[in-house]
Scaffold this motif. Structure first.
Motif, PDB file in Angstrom:
ATOM      1  N   TRP A 138       0.813  -1.222   0.000  1.00  0.00           N
ATOM      2  CA  TRP A 138       0.000   0.000   0.000  1.00  0.00           C
ATOM      3  C   TRP A 138       0.849   1.277   0.000  1.00  0.00           C
ATOM      4  CZ3 TRP A 138      -0.593  -3.194   4.514  1.00  0.00           C
ATOM      5  CH2 TRP A 138       0.065  -2.727   5.648  1.00  0.00           C
ATOM      6  N   LEU A 139       2.163   1.143   0.135  1.00  0.00           N
ATOM      7  CA  LEU A 139       3.035   2.313   0.110  1.00  0.00           C
ATOM      8  C   LEU A 139       3.665   2.548  -1.266  1.00  0.00           C
ATOM      9  CD1 LEU A 139       4.741   2.115   3.583  1.00  0.00           C
ATOM     10  CD2 LEU A 139       3.364   3.990   2.712  1.00  0.00           C
ATOM     11  N   LYS A 140       3.315   1.741  -2.239  1.00  0.00           N
ATOM     12  CA  LYS A 140       3.863   1.917  -3.575  1.00  0.00           C
ATOM     13  C   LYS A 140       3.065   2.968  -4.325  1.00  0.00           C
ATOM     14  CE  LYS A 140       5.572  -2.830  -3.758  1.00  0.00           C
ATOM     15  NZ  LYS A 140       5.472  -4.165  -4.397  1.00  0.00           N
ATOM     16  N   THR A 141       3.769   3.877  -5.026  1.00  0.00           N
ATOM     17  CA  THR A 141       3.111   4.944  -5.759  1.00  0.00           C
ATOM     18  C   THR A 141       3.471   4.890  -7.227  1.00  0.00           C
ATOM     19  OG1 THR A 141       4.952   6.457  -5.280  1.00  0.00           O
ATOM     20  CG2 THR A 141       3.077   6.501  -3.769  1.00  0.00           C
ATOM     21  N   LYS A 142       2.588   5.460  -8.040  1.00  0.00           N
ATOM     22  CA  LYS A 142       2.813   5.510  -9.479  1.00  0.00           C
ATOM     23  C   LYS A 142       3.398   6.863  -9.873  1.00  0.00           C
ATOM     24  CE  LYS A 142      -0.971   2.338 -10.632  1.00  0.00           C
ATOM     25  NZ  LYS A 142      -2.262   2.176 -11.367  1.00  0.00           N
ATOM     26  N   ILE A 143       4.328   6.850 -10.815  1.00  0.00           N
ATOM     27  CA  ILE A 143       4.928   8.087 -11.302  1.00  0.00           C
ATOM     28  C   ILE A 143       4.001   8.733 -12.333  1.00  0.00           C
ATOM     29  CG2 ILE A 143       6.896   9.092 -12.522  1.00  0.00           C
ATOM     30  CD1 ILE A 143       7.521   8.047  -9.722  1.00  0.00           C
TER      31      ILE A 143
ATOM     32  N   GLY B 245      -2.794   8.848   7.344  1.00  0.00           N
ATOM     33  CA  GLY B 245      -2.698   7.769   6.381  1.00  0.00           C
ATOM     34  C   GLY B 245      -1.250   7.461   6.055  1.00  0.00           C
ATOM     35  N   PRO B 246      -0.983   6.324   5.437  1.00  0.00           N
ATOM     36  CA  PRO B 246       0.397   5.944   5.135  1.00  0.00           C
ATOM     37  C   PRO B 246       1.156   6.979   4.318  1.00  0.00           C
ATOM     38  CG  PRO B 246      -1.078   4.083   4.803  1.00  0.00           C
ATOM     39  CD  PRO B 246      -1.941   5.277   5.054  1.00  0.00           C
ATOM     40  N   MET B 247       0.479   7.630   3.357  1.00  0.00           N
ATOM     41  CA  MET B 247       1.137   8.583   2.468  1.00  0.00           C
ATOM     42  C   MET B 247       1.018  10.032   2.929  1.00  0.00           C
ATOM     43  SD  MET B 247       2.563   6.886   0.086  1.00  0.00           S
ATOM     44  CE  MET B 247       2.468   5.435  -0.972  1.00  0.00           C
ATOM     45  N   VAL B 248       0.350  10.267   4.032  1.00  0.00           N
ATOM     46  CA  VAL B 248       0.113  11.637   4.473  1.00  0.00           C
ATOM     47  C   VAL B 248       1.418  12.289   4.920  1.00  0.00           C
ATOM     48  CG1 VAL B 248      -0.953  13.030   6.304  1.00  0.00           C
ATOM     49  CG2 VAL B 248      -2.304  11.319   5.080  1.00  0.00           C
ATOM     50  N   ARG B 249       1.605  13.514   4.454  1.00  0.00           N
ATOM     51  CA  ARG B 249       2.723  14.348   4.884  1.00  0.00           C
ATOM     52  C   ARG B 249       2.167  15.661   5.428  1.00  0.00           C
ATOM     53  NH1 ARG B 249       4.213  10.094   4.772  1.00  0.00           N
ATOM     54  NH2 ARG B 249       6.074   9.162   3.838  1.00  0.00           N
TER      55      ARG B 249
ATOM     56  N   ARG C 287       8.671  -0.062  12.037  1.00  0.00           N
ATOM     57  CA  ARG C 287       7.531  -0.831  11.539  1.00  0.00           C
ATOM     58  C   ARG C 287       6.624   0.041  10.676  1.00  0.00           C
ATOM     59  NH1 ARG C 287       2.202  -1.325  13.436  1.00  0.00           N
ATOM     60  NH2 ARG C 287       1.618  -0.090  15.255  1.00  0.00           N
ATOM     61  N   TYR C 288       5.834  -0.609   9.855  1.00  0.00           N
ATOM     62  CA  TYR C 288       4.854   0.076   9.016  1.00  0.00           C
ATOM     63  C   TYR C 288       3.460  -0.107   9.616  1.00  0.00           C
ATOM     64  CZ  TYR C 288       8.479   0.475   5.458  1.00  0.00           C
ATOM     65  OH  TYR C 288       9.633   0.777   4.781  1.00  0.00           O
ATOM     66  N   TYR C 289       2.745   0.999   9.739  1.00  0.00           N
ATOM     67  CA  TYR C 289       1.366   0.949  10.202  1.00  0.00           C
ATOM     68  C   TYR C 289       0.463   0.664   9.002  1.00  0.00           C
ATOM     69  CZ  TYR C 289       2.678   3.154  14.673  1.00  0.00           C
ATOM     70  OH  TYR C 289       3.221   3.425  15.909  1.00  0.00           O
ATOM     71  N   ASP C 290      -0.609  -0.090   9.231  1.00  0.00           N
ATOM     72  CA  ASP C 290      -1.501  -0.371   8.109  1.00  0.00           C
ATOM     73  C   ASP C 290      -2.598   0.700   8.055  1.00  0.00           C
ATOM     74  OD1 ASP C 290      -3.842  -1.150   9.665  1.00  0.00           O
ATOM     75  OD2 ASP C 290      -2.869  -3.079  10.003  1.00  0.00           O
ATOM     76  N   PRO C 291      -3.323   0.800   6.922  1.00  0.00           N
ATOM     77  CA  PRO C 291      -4.349   1.840   6.767  1.00  0.00           C
ATOM     78  C   PRO C 291      -5.398   1.846   7.869  1.00  0.00           C
ATOM     79  CG  PRO C 291      -3.835   0.874   4.640  1.00  0.00           C
ATOM     80  CD  PRO C 291      -3.107   0.047   5.663  1.00  0.00           C
ATOM     81  N   ARG C 292      -5.748   0.673   8.372  1.00  0.00           N
ATOM     82  CA  ARG C 292      -6.738   0.596   9.449  1.00  0.00           C
ATOM     83  C   ARG C 292      -6.246   1.333  10.695  1.00  0.00           C
ATOM     84  NH1 ARG C 292      -6.843  -1.849  13.871  1.00  0.00           N
ATOM     85  NH2 ARG C 292      -4.977  -3.059  13.347  1.00  0.00           N
ATOM     86  N   GLU C 293      -4.965   1.180  11.021  1.00  0.00           N
ATOM     87  CA  GLU C 293      -4.409   1.858  12.195  1.00  0.00           C
ATOM     88  C   GLU C 293      -4.426   3.373  12.016  1.00  0.00           C
ATOM     89  OE1 GLU C 293      -1.001  -0.672  14.205  1.00  0.00           O
ATOM     90  OE2 GLU C 293      -0.794  -0.756  12.014  1.00  0.00           O
ATOM     91  N   PHE C 294      -4.162   3.833  10.793  1.00  0.00           N
ATOM     92  CA  PHE C 294      -4.212   5.277  10.539  1.00  0.00           C
ATOM     93  C   PHE C 294      -5.634   5.811  10.680  1.00  0.00           C
ATOM     94  CE2 PHE C 294      -0.083   4.537   8.461  1.00  0.00           C
ATOM     95  CZ  PHE C 294       0.634   5.595   9.000  1.00  0.00           C
ATOM     96  N   ARG C 295      -6.609   5.052  10.211  1.00  0.00           N
ATOM     97  CA  ARG C 295      -8.008   5.485  10.360  1.00  0.00           C
ATOM     98  C   ARG C 295      -8.387   5.582  11.833  1.00  0.00           C
ATOM     99  NH1 ARG C 295      -8.638   1.974   5.848  1.00  0.00           N
ATOM    100  NH2 ARG C 295      -9.351   0.259   7.180  1.00  0.00           N
TER     101      ARG C 295
ATOM    102  N   ILE D 208      -0.853  12.920  10.384  1.00  0.00           N
ATOM    103  CA  ILE D 208      -0.137  11.727  10.848  1.00  0.00           C
ATOM    104  C   ILE D 208       0.213  10.886   9.632  1.00  0.00           C
ATOM    105  CG2 ILE D 208      -0.169   9.719  12.370  1.00  0.00           C
ATOM    106  CD1 ILE D 208      -2.575  11.037  13.818  1.00  0.00           C
ATOM    107  N   GLY D 209       1.478  10.574   9.463  1.00  0.00           N
ATOM    108  CA  GLY D 209       1.899   9.806   8.298  1.00  0.00           C
ATOM    109  C   GLY D 209       2.972   8.785   8.632  1.00  0.00           C
TER     110      GLY D 209
END
Length: 300
Positions: free
Chosen positions: A13-18, A274-278, A249-257, A234-235
Motif C-alpha cells: 500500500w506504500l507503492k506509488t505511481k509516477i 494515512g500511510p502517504m500523508v505528509r 515498523r509500518y502501520y496499516d491503513p486501518r491503524e491510521f483510520r 499523521i503519516g
C-alpha cells in the motif's frame, strides 16, 4: 553503541505511481526556470504528483537547499549555506501566479547561521504572494528559529493563513531523531503563536514507524492540544536512504483510520492520517476546515 535494526519490508500500500501529466511537468518546468526549490522534491514526498498535477498546491522551500541541521529522518542536504537570496520572495510569488496555485505552503531549511533564522525572508515571501495573488491562501512551516520569539513575531506580522510547525515524533525519540531541536521548544513555539495571534490556526505533524508506542502517540496529541494546536497530520515515516534512521515498523491503513478517529474525538478540528500523508497533504482543505470552525464558533 546503537543496535542495528533489521530491514522491514515496505508493504504494497506504500507503492506509488509516477505521473507524467502535463500539469505536473509544467509546474516542474516553472520551478527550474525560477531557480526555486520545493520540499515536495527535496524530501521525496510520495504525494508530489497529486499536489502538483491535480490539487494546484505546492510547498516551496525557501532560504536555499542546504540545511544547517542534520535530522535523521530528513532527505534535505546538510551543510553550511553560502548566501541569502533576497530575490527569492518575488520569484516564489511570480511562480505562484504563473501556476495559478490556490494554496501555498512556505517552508524552509533551518538557517541557524542567520540571526533571525530567516524570518524576514519568510515574511517577505508571504507579503509578495499576498501582493501578487491575494486570493491564494498561505501556510508557513518554519523551524523553531532557535526559540527566538522576536523572529517569530516578524513572521507572524505577515499574517499567514495557517501556522505549521512539526513536532515530528514523540518526546522519548526526539533527541535521537531531531538534530538541535527539542520537544518542549516546539511546543513552546506553538503556544507562543496561539498567545500572539489567537485567531491564527495552528497545525503540527507526527511521523509514525520510528519505534514509538501507541500511548506515546496519544500523549503527543494531548501535548499538542494543550498548546493550542488545532490541525494534525499523521503519516508513515519512510527512510530516505540507508544512512537515515531505519523504519521500525509500518502501520496499516486501518491503524491510521483509528488514529484519525481518536484525534478528532480528542478535539482536533481537522486530521489527515494515512500511510502517504505528509505535513502539507490536502493543506488546502485544512485551511478551509479551520475557517469554517472559527465561523461556527463566532456564531455560537
Amino acid at each position: 553503541m546503537e543496535k542495528k535494526q533489521e530491514h522491514v519490508r515496505k508493504p504494497d500500500w506504500l507503492k506509488t505511481k509516477i505521473s507524467n501529466s502535463e500539469g505536473f511537468k509544467a509546474i516542474k518546468s516553472n520551478l527550474r526556470e525560477n531557480r526555486l526549490h520545493t520540499v515536495c522534491e527535496e524530501a521525496k514526498c510520495p504525494n508530489i504528483q497529486e499536489c502538483f498535477g491535480d490539487r494546484k498546491t505546492a510547498t516551496f522551500m525557501i532560504l536555499g537547499d542546504i540545511c544547517t541541521r542534520a535530522c535523521r529522518f530528513c532527505a534535505v542536504t546538510t551543510g553550511a549555506p553560502t548566501h541569502l537570496d533576497l530575490g527569492e520572495p518575488k520569484r516564489v510569488a511570480d511562480s505562484v501566479a504563473a501556476m495559478g496555485l490556490r494554496h501555498v505552503v512556505i517552508t524552509a531549511v533551518a538557517r541557524d547561521d542567520l540571526a533571525d533564522g530567516g524570518s524576514q525572508v519568510f515574511a517577505n515571501t508571504v507579503n509578495a504572494i499576498r501582493y501578487r495573488m491575494p486570493q491564494t491562501t498561505v501556510e508557513v512551516l518554519p523551524s523553531d528559529m532557535k526559540g527566538d520569539y522576536e523572529s517569530l513575531k516578524t513572521l507572524l506580522d505577515a499574517k499567514p493563513d495557517i501556522f505549521n510547525h512539526n513536532i515530528e515524533t514523540v518526546r522519548r525519540l526526539t533527541p535521537s531523531i531531531r538534530h538541535r531541536a527539542t520537544y518542549d521548544r516546539s511546543l513552546e513555539l506553538l503556544q507562543r503563536v496561539r498567545d500572539m495571534e489567537p485567531d491564527l490556526p495552528t497545525k503540527s505533524s507526527i511521523m509514525v514507524g520510528l519505534g514509538e508506542t501507541r500511548e506515546e502517540i496519544l500523549e503527543t496529541m494531548d501535548d499538542l492540544l494543550a498548546h493550542g494546536v488545532e490541525i494534525l497530520t499523521i503519516g508513515q515515516y519512510l527512510q530516505p536512504s540507508k544512512k537515515h534512521f531505519p523504519v521500525v515498523r509500518y502501520y496499516d491503513p486501518r491503524e491510521f483510520r483509528e488514529l484519525k478517529r481518536v484525534a478528532r474525538k480528542k478535539g482536533f478540528i481537522h486530521c489527515e492520517s494515512g500511510p502517504m500523508v505528509r505535513s502539507s497533504y490536502h493543506a488546502d482543505e485544512q485551511v478551509n476546515a479551520a475557517a469554517k470552525r472559527r465561523r461556527e464558533q463566532a456564531e455560537s
